[in-house]
Design a protein around this motif. Structure first.
Motif, PDB file in Angstrom:
ATOM      1  N   PHE A  44      27.938  25.155  17.865  1.00  0.00           N
ATOM      2  CA  PHE A  44      29.057  24.278  17.494  1.00  0.00           C
ATOM      3  C   PHE A  44      28.999  23.882  16.021  1.00  0.00           C
ATOM      4  N   GLU A  45      27.797  23.648  15.507  1.00  0.00           N
ATOM      5  CA  GLU A  45      27.691  23.300  14.088  1.00  0.00           C
ATOM      6  C   GLU A  45      28.041  24.485  13.197  1.00  0.00           C
ATOM      7  N   GLU A  46      27.623  25.672  13.607  1.00  0.00           N
ATOM      8  CA  GLU A  46      27.952  26.880  12.839  1.00  0.00           C
ATOM      9  C   GLU A  46      29.458  27.093  12.775  1.00  0.00           C
ATOM     10  N   LYS A  47      30.151  26.810  13.859  1.00  0.00           N
ATOM     11  CA  LYS A  47      31.607  26.983  13.935  1.00  0.00           C
ATOM     12  C   LYS A  47      32.359  25.754  13.422  1.00  0.00           C
ATOM     13  N   GLU A  48      31.609  24.739  12.940  1.00  0.00           N
ATOM     14  CA  GLU A  48      32.179  23.482  12.451  1.00  0.00           C
ATOM     15  C   GLU A  48      33.057  22.802  13.505  1.00  0.00           C
ATOM     16  N   MET A  49      32.585  22.835  14.726  1.00  0.00           N
ATOM     17  CA  MET A  49      33.252  22.179  15.849  1.00  0.00           C
ATOM     18  C   MET A  49      32.561  20.820  16.040  1.00  0.00           C
TER      19      MET A  49
END
Length: 161
Positions: free
Chosen positions: A32-37
């Motif tokens: 989720f952090e990688e996808k900026e979610m």
């Protein structure tokens, strides 16, 4: 159930389950952090904070919940921010009850932050629960004898809200 309350046999199994859960949460958080979610990452962080809190890793729990609050604020999600503030208050209150009374006042601040959103008109059930927790904090907070009377009065007013 808290980890300290388990028998040694069930503690081992409990720890294994917790570690597996932590691994799953960590991989989800990274995704989720990688996808900026941010909202999704914050929800995972709230779960991680809960796990850390029930295993008496209060500092770790506080780090997770503060990061979750930050993500919710970035996305402008007021109700989720308030829920995370309420959770922060619970973490700090539990930490205070476990031999660190300096965290009672921080718990009060977190609960008061949550009450800015969870008003009696907007969310009466959550408002009542926060007032209950505030009453407990005020009743438990160690202080000088002359201040104790003031805290008792504040405690009673929280319970009557």
């Amino acid at each position: 159930m808290r980890l300290a309350q388990c028998s040694s046999k069930s503690r081992k199994r409990y720890v294994q389950q917790i570690e597996k859960l932590k691994d799953t949460l960590w991989s989800n958080l990274l995704y989720f952090e990688e996808k900026e979610m941010n909202a999704e990452a914050a929800l995972v962080l709230m779960d991680a904070a809960h796990i850390a809190n029930i295993t008496d890793s209060f500092s770790e729990a506080l780090g997770y919940i503060n990061k979750a609050i930050n993500y919710f604020e970035i996305d402008g999600l007021k109700e989720l921010t308030a829920q995370a503030q309420f959770t922060k208050g619970n973490i700090l209150q539990t930490w205070a009850q476990n031999g660190n009374p300096q965290f009672y006042r921080s718990a009060v601040t977190a609960y008061q932050d949550a009450l800015r959103i969870f008003t009696i008109e907007h969310a009466p059930d959550i408002f009542a629960e926060i007032q209950h927790q505030l009453g407990r904090v005020y009743a438990e907070i160690p202080d000088e004898v002359k201040k104790k009377g003031i805290w008792a009065a504040v405690s009673v007013s929280s319970f009557t809200e």
